[in-house]
Design an enzyme around this catalytic site. Structure first.
Site, PDB file in Angstrom:
ATOM      1  N   TYR A   1       1.068  54.650  15.465  1.00  0.00           N
ATOM      2  CA  TYR A   1       0.397  55.335  16.578  1.00  0.00           C
ATOM      3  C   TYR A   1       0.731  56.825  16.583  1.00  0.00           C
ATOM      4  O   TYR A   1       0.037  57.620  17.201  1.00  0.00           O
ATOM      5  CB  TYR A   1       0.818  54.746  17.927  1.00  0.00           C
ATOM      6  CG  TYR A   1       0.432  53.313  18.149  1.00  0.00           C
ATOM      7  CD1 TYR A   1      -0.390  52.622  17.260  1.00  0.00           C
ATOM      8  CD2 TYR A   1       0.890  52.621  19.270  1.00  0.00           C
ATOM      9  CE1 TYR A   1      -0.730  51.299  17.480  1.00  0.00           C
ATOM     10  CE2 TYR A   1       0.548  51.301  19.498  1.00  0.00           C
ATOM     11  CZ  TYR A   1      -0.250  50.640  18.596  1.00  0.00           C
ATOM     12  OH  TYR A   1      -0.580  49.322  18.823  1.00  0.00           O
TER      13      TYR A   1
ATOM     14  N   LEU B   1      -9.607  43.351  26.431  1.00  0.00           N
ATOM     15  CA  LEU B   1     -10.919  43.722  26.957  1.00  0.00           C
ATOM     16  C   LEU B   1     -11.976  43.750  25.864  1.00  0.00           C
ATOM     17  O   LEU B   1     -13.093  44.223  26.073  1.00  0.00           O
ATOM     18  CB  LEU B   1     -10.849  45.094  27.647  1.00  0.00           C
ATOM     19  CG  LEU B   1      -9.737  45.273  28.681  1.00  0.00           C
ATOM     20  CD1 LEU B   1      -9.863  46.633  29.357  1.00  0.00           C
ATOM     21  CD2 LEU B   1      -9.745  44.161  29.715  1.00  0.00           C
TER      22      LEU B   1
END
Length: 242
Positions: free
Chosen positions: A55, A159
């Site tokens: 990341y 999601l």
């Protein structure tokens, strides 16, 4: 609306408690964006933060937490930090990778250090060896194996990378429960004892995503959501992991 009895943490095999709700930090880039996301998360009650070497934000996350924890009367021991070993550091470079993450975060220790990817770069996105968790991918068999061996099963992409929040059924259940579609999707996981890591840089959404413990989905809604299971995956192509 009925209140929820779901626990706010799960106990790992080591006996350590890990919060059920954590802030995912994938694609949170730069000191300012990370700082404001962490600030909003702490204000909303998040006590877990999920990062990774790939990341490239571990240093920003560490700095933000060191600056912001005192603001909320918290110490390092009050938060749970997860980071992950990048695929390029597997094998003989694992220790080096772990120590680099520890140095980047600069928080004294990492609560949970994971293998980010099982060394299978190049697999297709729909390969069965690429697990995640949401109503269209219930992972029943994998969860059963995790239960058998005492492994904590944690969700990501809850999601569906944003696609599931527009699913007609999810929207219907959200409307009936006076909740957002994201809250319904996250609650579906938490209500099954599965920790979640919703990611957002929007302070309002970070706050909304934390409201998972003051309502309960009824059995019918839970079953209807689970019935969406079709094996669909939204995770990134592992060939892009560097």
């Amino acid at each position: 609306m009925a209140s929820s009895s779901s626990p706010s943490s799960v106990v790992l095999s080591t006996g350590v408690q890990m919060p059920v709700l954590g802030l995912g930090t994938y694609k949170l880039w730069g000191p300012e964006e990370v700082y404001w996301a962490v600030d909003a998360a702490l204000a909303a009650g998040y006590r877990a933060f999920d990062s990774a070497a790939v990341y490239r934000n571990e240093a920003d996350l560490g700095r933000a937490l060191k600056e912001l924890l005192p603001k909320y009367g918290l110490t390092r021991e009050d938060v749970f930090i997860t980071s992950k070993l990048g695929p390029k550091d597997h094998g003989g470079k694992a220790m080096e990778g772990a120590l680099h993450s520890l140095s980047q975060l600069d928080l004294g220790y990492i609560d949970l250090y994971l293998i980010h990817w099982p060394g299978t770069q190049g697999l297709a996105v729909d390969d069965k060896r690429n697990p995640e968790f949401h109503p269209r991918l219930c992972q029943t068999e994998l969860r059963s194996v995790c239960d058998e061996y005492g492994v904590c099963f944690q969700a990501y992409s809850s999601l569906g990378k944003g696609e599931l929040v527009t699913d007609p059924l999810v929207m219907e259940i959200a409307k009936n429960n006076e909740r957002t579609p994201a809250q319904v999707l996250l609650r579906w996981a938490v209500q099954q004892g599965v920790p979640v890591l919703p990611k957002s840089s929007n302070p309002d959404r970070i706050k909304e995503n934390a409201r998972l413990f003051d309502f309960t989905l009824n059995k019918t809604d839970m079953n209807r959501l689970s019935a969406l299971d079709c094996g669909q995956k939204y995770c990134w192509d592992p060939s892009e992991v560097v």
